[in-house]
Scaffold this active site. Sequence first.
Site, short mmCIF file in Angstrom:
data_model
loop_
_atom_site.label_atom_id
_atom_site.label_comp_id
_atom_site.label_asym_id
_atom_site.label_seq_id
_atom_site.Cartn_x
_atom_site.Cartn_y
_atom_site.Cartn_z
N SER A 79 0.70 34.37 49.00
CA SER A 79 0.51 35.25 47.85
C SER A 79 -0.57 34.71 46.91
O SER A 79 -1.47 35.45 46.48
CB SER A 79 1.83 35.42 47.09
OG SER A 79 2.79 36.08 47.89
N SER A 80 -0.49 33.43 46.59
CA SER A 80 -1.47 32.88 45.65
C SER A 80 -2.87 32.84 46.27
O SER A 80 -3.87 32.93 45.55
CB SER A 80 -1.06 31.47 45.19
OG SER A 80 -0.84 30.61 46.28
N ALA A 81 -2.97 32.75 47.59
CA ALA A 81 -4.28 32.78 48.23
C ALA A 81 -4.96 34.12 48.00
O ALA A 81 -6.18 34.18 47.77
CB ALA A 81 -4.15 32.51 49.74
N PRO A 84 0.86 33.08 57.48
CA PRO A 84 2.26 33.45 57.74
C PRO A 84 3.03 33.56 56.44
O PRO A 84 2.93 32.69 55.56
CB PRO A 84 2.77 32.29 58.61
CG PRO A 84 1.55 31.70 59.23
CD PRO A 84 0.46 31.86 58.20
N ARG A 85 3.79 34.64 56.31
CA ARG A 85 4.50 34.92 55.07
C ARG A 85 5.84 34.22 55.02
O ARG A 85 6.51 34.03 56.03
CB ARG A 85 4.72 36.43 54.91
CG ARG A 85 3.44 37.24 54.82
CD ARG A 85 2.71 37.01 53.50
NE ARG A 85 3.51 37.39 52.35
CZ ARG A 85 3.51 38.61 51.82
NH1 ARG A 85 2.74 39.55 52.32
NH2 ARG A 85 4.26 38.88 50.76
N GLN A 86 6.23 33.83 53.81
CA GLN A 86 7.58 33.34 53.52
C GLN A 86 7.93 32.04 54.25
O GLN A 86 9.09 31.78 54.53
CB GLN A 86 8.63 34.41 53.87
CG GLN A 86 8.40 35.76 53.23
CD GLN A 86 8.69 35.79 51.73
OE1 GLN A 86 9.19 34.82 51.18
NE2 GLN A 86 8.41 36.90 51.10
N ASP A 106 0.08 24.62 44.20
CA ASP A 106 -0.50 25.49 45.22
C ASP A 106 -1.83 26.07 44.75
O ASP A 106 -2.80 26.14 45.51
CB ASP A 106 0.45 26.64 45.55
CG ASP A 106 1.79 26.15 46.04
OD1 ASP A 106 1.97 24.92 46.16
OD2 ASP A 106 2.68 27.00 46.31
N LEU A 155 3.51 28.40 52.88
CA LEU A 155 2.08 28.12 53.02
C LEU A 155 1.25 28.86 51.96
O LEU A 155 0.03 28.88 52.03
CB LEU A 155 1.61 28.50 54.42
CG LEU A 155 2.20 27.65 55.55
CD1 LEU A 155 1.78 28.22 56.92
CD2 LEU A 155 1.77 26.19 55.44
N SER A 156 1.92 29.46 50.99
CA SER A 156 1.30 30.04 49.79
C SER A 156 0.34 31.19 50.08
O SER A 156 -0.81 31.20 49.64
CB SER A 156 0.57 28.94 48.98
OG SER A 156 1.49 28.01 48.49
#
Length: 331
Positions: A119-121, A111-113, A163, A116-117
């Site tokens: 982007s870095s994943a 889930p974005r924003q 993260d 739960l990070s």
Amino acid sequence: MIIETRAYARAGLMGNPSDGFFGKTISISVRNFGASITLYESPELNIEPQPQDTNQFRSLYDLRDAVSTLGYHGGVPLLKAAIKTFVDHCDREGIRLANRNFSIRYNTSIPRQVGLSGSSAIIVAAFRALMTFYNVEIPLPILPNLVLGSEMDELGITAGLQDRVIQCYEGCVYMDFDRSIMDRQGHGEYEPLDPRLLPKLYIAYDTDLGKQSGRVHNDVRARWLKGEEKVVQTLADIADVARQGRDAIVNNQTHLLHDLINRNFDLRTQIYNISERNLALIRAARACGASASFTGSGGSIIGVYQDDTMLNQLFVELRKLNARVIKPFIN
């Protein structure tokens, strides 16, 4: 040869957000959600866009909602930043890369924003694919630095190491970012903890908050840099919550984590502005008898629950706030 790699969502358990202030944290990987990369050799280097990277929209309102939830650029810039940072690292280390091109695409269920990070994943999974494709080894303690550099140096994303560390190490990790340690070795001390020692944990994330996350601006960093006593002391106290949590976990005193998680959030409220919507999640969870603190900067919470009866109550009460509750799969 098709290479497929994956990185998972993460949740800060304790110490957050002191990682950006030479503090200490404990984080878990959340394998319920992940980002995957598919990479295969091709004549030219090709980054394949996904539906969220489109520039075609059904209407003005469709564009507005897409930008509010996913941002302006989707995942393609993340892949470009990861590839550039990987090449730069190999140049610095004198690693000669084979003259091979590839096609790469990503997919994500994170889930974005909502903290739960996601982007870095995507970047962590991309680094894993690139390392496999070019047969390059990057020491595990160094990899989070490169992931963070991809975001901060290349894309201007403000972030911390926590993260990226947990997404590279996975499981449950205690991290010490003390300034003297960072100055000496260029990264923190990272101690994996056995996830089987953890108590019963839940995570809840607001399914509507993605359209608001990231818009709460705080001046904490500027105040910390100025040496404001209240900010410096509060962040030190938050870091000490993680230290106490680490000791409780390794000494099998996990009954102490309930109060420590609550204390982490209560300390945070002393120096950060918390939106009413985020506060509602915390209050609802605590009213059920569970502990509650942010997993990141807001939008999702984490805590300890006692039994299935309490977990069902969390499902019911947080659903009223448009929040979804899950039991994190950590191993």
